[in-house]
Design an enzyme around this catalytic site. Structure first.
Site, PDB file in Angstrom:
ATOM      1  N   CYS A   1       0.822  -1.309  -0.205  1.00  0.00           N
ATOM      2  CA  CYS A   1       0.023   0.074  -0.007  1.00  0.00           C
ATOM      3  C   CYS A   1       0.928   1.204   0.030  1.00  0.00           C
ATOM      4  CB  CYS A   1      -1.079   0.031   1.295  1.00  0.00           C
ATOM      5  SG  CYS A   1      -0.412   0.051   2.883  1.00  0.00           S
TER       6      CYS A   1
ATOM      7  N   ASN B   1       2.282   1.337   4.489  1.00  0.00           N
ATOM      8  CA  ASN B   1       2.517   0.191   5.237  1.00  0.00           C
ATOM      9  C   ASN B   1       2.212   0.192   6.540  1.00  0.00           C
ATOM     10  OD1 ASN B   1       5.308  -2.123   5.695  1.00  0.00           O
ATOM     11  ND2 ASN B   1       3.366  -2.636   5.214  1.00  0.00           N
TER      12      ASN B   1
ATOM     13  N   CYS C   1      -1.458   1.024   7.418  1.00  0.00           N
ATOM     14  CA  CYS C   1      -2.878   0.627   7.821  1.00  0.00           C
ATOM     15  C   CYS C   1      -3.597  -0.553   7.074  1.00  0.00           C
ATOM     16  CB  CYS C   1      -3.812   2.021   7.275  1.00  0.00           C
ATOM     17  SG  CYS C   1      -3.419   3.302   8.077  1.00  0.00           S
ATOM     18  N   ARG C   2      -3.339  -0.299   5.380  1.00  0.00           N
ATOM     19  CA  ARG C   2      -4.117  -1.584   4.686  1.00  0.00           C
ATOM     20  C   ARG C   2      -3.134  -2.541   4.802  1.00  0.00           C
ATOM     21  NH1 ARG C   2      -5.164   2.284  -0.250  1.00  0.00           N
ATOM     22  NH2 ARG C   2      -3.279   3.097   0.696  1.00  0.00           N
ATOM     23  N   SER C   3      -2.232  -2.792   4.016  1.00  0.00           N
ATOM     24  CA  SER C   3      -1.318  -3.880   3.872  1.00  0.00           C
ATOM     25  C   SER C   3      -0.665  -4.669   5.086  1.00  0.00           C
ATOM     26  CB  SER C   3      -0.013  -3.471   3.178  1.00  0.00           C
ATOM     27  OG  SER C   3       0.874  -2.731   3.702  1.00  0.00           O
TER      28      SER C   3
ATOM     29  N   ASP D   1      -8.031   4.188   1.150  1.00  0.00           N
ATOM     30  CA  ASP D   1      -7.163   4.338   2.210  1.00  0.00           C
ATOM     31  C   ASP D   1      -8.159   4.722   3.765  1.00  0.00           C
ATOM     32  OD1 ASP D   1      -5.207   5.368   3.827  1.00  0.00           O
ATOM     33  OD2 ASP D   1      -4.112   6.176   2.171  1.00  0.00           O
TER      34      ASP D   1
HETATM   35  P1  4NP Z   1      -1.780   2.897   4.083  1.00  0.00           P
HETATM   36  O1  4NP Z   1      -2.243   4.173   4.580  1.00  0.00           O
HETATM   37  O2  4NP Z   1      -1.112   3.150   2.710  1.00  0.00           O
HETATM   38  O3  4NP Z   1      -2.978   1.949   4.089  1.00  0.00           O
HETATM   39  O4  4NP Z   1      -0.768   2.420   5.113  1.00  0.00           O
HETATM   40  C1  4NP Z   1      -1.592   5.558   4.767  1.00  0.00           C
HETATM   41  C2  4NP Z   1      -0.804   5.696   5.822  1.00  0.00           C
HETATM   42  C3  4NP Z   1      -0.307   7.033   5.937  1.00  0.00           C
HETATM   43  C4  4NP Z   1      -0.175   7.925   5.124  1.00  0.00           C
HETATM   44  C5  4NP Z   1      -0.791   7.520   3.738  1.00  0.00           C
HETATM   45  C6  4NP Z   1      -1.544   6.184   3.737  1.00  0.00           C
HETATM   46  N1  4NP Z   1       0.611   9.202   4.734  1.00  0.00           N
HETATM   47  O5  4NP Z   1       0.297   9.756   3.945  1.00  0.00           O
HETATM   48  O6  4NP Z   1       1.067   9.438   5.919  1.00  0.00           O
END
Ligand code: 4NP
Length: 156
Positions: free
Chosen positions: A9, A12, A14-16, A124
């Site tokens: 993602c 790394n 939240c989702r993955s 997201d």
């Molecule tokens: P992820 O979510 O891609 O599912 O881990 C996010 C976590 C942090 C950010 C973006 C997406 N960020 O911009 O900090």
């Protein structure tokens, strides 16, 4: 039967990590010997644990992911993993852009492994409320089941 899957993602955190946890569980239940990992296309959160809301969602399903640590996807991942599964189309486009020539890993979109949700993004949940993390869990666990079924069919 063995194989290797990397979920990717953006952050790394939240989702993955939830996708990693879901596939680890499904593989274990199916008796599959899989190498499972996750990474982000971005580097902002490298070395950090998952978002507390992802930890809470995993804990609701009896899984402790607090020891996971964020890392950034790297060129060697395309040789190490059979499959690299992107959580959304933007992540998939980034992976295609950085994939070394002749890479072994097969790239796919996570929801392409869920009948009826092909082509869709795992949204997201970072900027939303806890319900976004529930949706993420539902989607990544459905995809984990789909991936295990595909890998069994492929005999890998
Ligand atoms: P992820 O979510 O891609 O599912 O881990 C996010 C976590 C942090 C950010 C973006 C997406 N960020 O911009 O900090």
């Amino acid at each position: 039967m063995s194989g290797s899957v990397l979920f990717v993602c953006l952050g790394n955190i939240c989702r993955s990590p939830l996708a990693e946890a879901a596939l680890r569980r499904e593989a274990e239940a199916a008796g599959l010997d899989l190498l499972v990992d996750s990474a982000g296309t971005g580097s902002w959160h490298v070395g950090k644990g998952p978002d507390p809301r992802s930890c809470a969602e995993a804990a609701r399903h009896g899984i402790d992911i607090r020891s996971y640590r964020a890392r950034q996807v790297k060129p060697q991942d395309f040789a190490r993993f059979d499959r690299i599964v992107a959580l959304d189309a933007s992540n998939l486009a980034d992976l295609k852009r950085i994939a070394p020539a002749g890479a072994k890993a097969r790239l796919s979109l996570l929801l392409d492994h869920v009948p009826g949700l092909e082509g869709q993004d795992v949204a997201d949940p970072y900027y939303g409320g806890p319900e976004g993390f529930e949706t993420t869990w539902r989607q990544v666990s459905a995809a984990a089941r789909g991936l295990v079924a595909e890998m069994r069919r492929a005999g890998a």
